[in-house]
Design an enzyme around this catalytic site. Structure first.
Site, PDB file in Angstrom:
ATOM      1  CE  LYS A  19      -2.257  -1.054   3.847  1.00 39.01           C
ATOM      2  NZ  LYS A  19      -1.702  -2.365   4.224  1.00 39.01           N
ATOM      3  NE  ARG A  94      -3.899  -1.978   9.945  1.00 42.56           N
ATOM      4  CZ  ARG A  94      -2.846  -1.392   9.393  1.00 42.56           C
ATOM      5  NH1 ARG A  94      -2.871  -0.109   9.100  1.00 42.56           N
ATOM      6  NH2 ARG A  94      -1.772  -2.095   9.128  1.00 42.56           N
ATOM      7  NE  ARG A 133       7.718  -3.269   4.965  1.00 40.18           N
ATOM      8  CZ  ARG A 133       6.397  -3.258   5.106  1.00 40.18           C
ATOM      9  NH1 ARG A 133       5.636  -2.887   4.097  1.00 40.18           N
ATOM     10  NH2 ARG A 133       5.835  -3.625   6.227  1.00 40.18           N
ATOM     11  NE  ARG A 166       6.450  -1.143   9.505  1.00 33.19           N
ATOM     12  CZ  ARG A 166       5.216  -1.210   9.029  1.00 33.19           C
ATOM     13  NH1 ARG A 166       4.942  -0.656   7.866  1.00 33.19           N
ATOM     14  NH2 ARG A 166       4.263  -1.816   9.688  1.00 33.19           N
ATOM     15  NE  ARG A 177       2.259  -5.465  10.909  1.00 32.12           N
ATOM     16  CZ  ARG A 177       3.275  -5.147  10.110  1.00 32.12           C
ATOM     17  NH1 ARG A 177       4.462  -5.669  10.308  1.00 32.12           N
ATOM     18  NH2 ARG A 177       3.099  -4.301   9.133  1.00 32.12           N
TER      19      ARG A 177
HETATM   20  P1  AMP Z   1       1.089  -0.126   8.866  1.00 33.85           P
HETATM   21  O1  AMP Z   1       2.312   0.723   8.742  1.00 33.85           O
HETATM   22  O2  AMP Z   1      -0.086   0.391   8.106  1.00 33.85           O
HETATM   23  O3  AMP Z   1       1.363  -1.587   8.583  1.00 33.85           O
HETATM   24  O4  AMP Z   1       0.638  -0.049  10.414  1.00 33.85           O
HETATM   25  C1  AMP Z   1       1.519  -0.455  11.442  1.00 33.85           C
HETATM   26  C2  AMP Z   1       0.740  -0.642  12.725  1.00 33.85           C
HETATM   27  O5  AMP Z   1       0.111   0.602  13.100  1.00 33.85           O
HETATM   28  C3  AMP Z   1      -0.399  -1.655  12.683  1.00 33.85           C
HETATM   29  O6  AMP Z   1       0.059  -2.994  12.870  1.00 33.85           O
HETATM   30  C4  AMP Z   1      -1.275  -1.163  13.832  1.00 33.85           C
HETATM   31  O7  AMP Z   1      -0.705  -1.527  15.067  1.00 33.85           O
HETATM   32  C5  AMP Z   1      -1.157   0.356  13.715  1.00 33.85           C
HETATM   33  N1  AMP Z   1      -2.204   0.956  12.863  1.00 33.85           N
HETATM   34  C6  AMP Z   1      -2.032   1.630  11.690  1.00 33.85           C
HETATM   35  N2  AMP Z   1      -3.188   2.055  11.188  1.00 33.85           N
HETATM   36  C7  AMP Z   1      -4.147   1.652  12.048  1.00 33.85           C
HETATM   37  C8  AMP Z   1      -5.572   1.768  12.073  1.00 33.85           C
HETATM   38  N3  AMP Z   1      -6.246   2.375  11.071  1.00 33.85           N
HETATM   39  N4  AMP Z   1      -6.225   1.220  13.123  1.00 33.85           N
HETATM   40  C9  AMP Z   1      -5.573   0.609  14.123  1.00 33.85           C
HETATM   41  N5  AMP Z   1      -4.237   0.448  14.167  1.00 33.85           N
HETATM   42  C10 AMP Z   1      -3.516   0.960  13.132  1.00 33.85           C
END
Ligand code: AMP
Length: 228
Positions: A19, A94, A133, A166, A177
């Site tokens: 994404k 999400r 990554r 990360r 996840r």
């Molecule tokens: P991402 O970088 O999008 O993979 O997000 C990393 C982490 O941030 C996720 O595993 C969640 O812990 C948190 N996170 C990001 N966006 C959301 C969301 N919309 N709702 C809840 N947790 C989120």
């Protein structure tokens, strides 16, 4: 690409499907901000902002941040001036609660979504990719390091920033996840799937392929709009 009035775009799909990569590629082209809630949360932790401890707790475990907190974050971000002509939301919504709240928020502003890209890649590919990554801590550009080890000498080709990994890109957290995605996020695919703005994009191949498909969809919609 011709200037289209607005680009209110959602990128939905499992963590690690690309994404952020696709949104970053489209950002310059469309001129609307890439809003990654994951990046916003990681910044909040890095700055030790108020609430950072709670956020870190969920991030480290690959769990979702509570809906009420996310909704506040996104409401504030979407009220900023740079989102006037659109945005690319990466990682929000999400959950179904977040998706319904976003509909309500846009409705209350008399706005709607222009494109919903549901991107997908087989899970074993996602895990392999995420383990390789890294990203630039300054500009956010994402790199696939293949089998190279990340070292302090690696710098971003775009801005010279430091490349970092990360904390949640570890095999155990990643599989968790993906389970969280299946349980909490997958229902939003169904929620959106009947809308005309919804498009499935396979991102298991070269980035140019998925990107080309998105651009084709946007250009086709613009041609249709111009002839309407
Ligand atoms: P991402 O970088 O999008 O993979 O997000 C990393 C982490 O941030 C996720 O595993 C969640 O812990 C948190 N996170 C990001 N966006 C959301 C969301 N919309 N709702 C809840 N947790 C989120």
């Amino acid at each position: 690409m011709t200037a289209r009035r607005t680009y209110r775009i959602l990128f939905i799909g499992p963590p690690g499907a690309g994404k952020g990569t696709y949104a970053k590629h489209l950002e310059g082209r469309l001129g609307v901000p890439h809003i990654s809630t994951g990046t916003m949360l990681r910044r909040c932790v890095a700055k030790d902002a108020p609430g950072a401890e709670k956020v870190r707790y969920h991030l480290d475990r690959g769990e979702l941040i509570p809906d009420n907190m996310m909704i506040e974050i996104i409401k504030r971000r979407l009220s900023e001036e740079d989102t006037k002509n659109g945005f690319m939301l990466d990682g929000f919504p999400r959950t179904l609660v977040q998706a319904k709240m976003l509909d309500g928020l846009l409705d209350s502003m008399g706005l709607g979504l222009d494109y919903i890209f549901n991107i997908w890649t087989p899970y074993n590919k996602i895990v392999q990719r995420a383990l390789n990554r890294a990203h630039c801590e300054a500009c956010g550009r994402i790199y696939n390091l293949k089998n190279e080890d990340i070292s302090p000498e690696l710098l971003c080709d775009t801005c010279g920033g430091k490349l970092v990994r990360r904390g949640d890109d570890r095999a155990e957290t990643l599989w968790h996840r993906l389970e969280v995605y299946d349980e909490k996020t997958r229902p939003i695919v169904e929620f959106y799937s009947e809308r005309p703005q919804f498009h499935e994009i396979y991102t298991g191949g070269p980035v140019e392929d998925g990107l080309g498909k998105m651009i084709d969809i946007i250009e086709a919609a613009e041609r249709e709009h111009d002839c309407a």
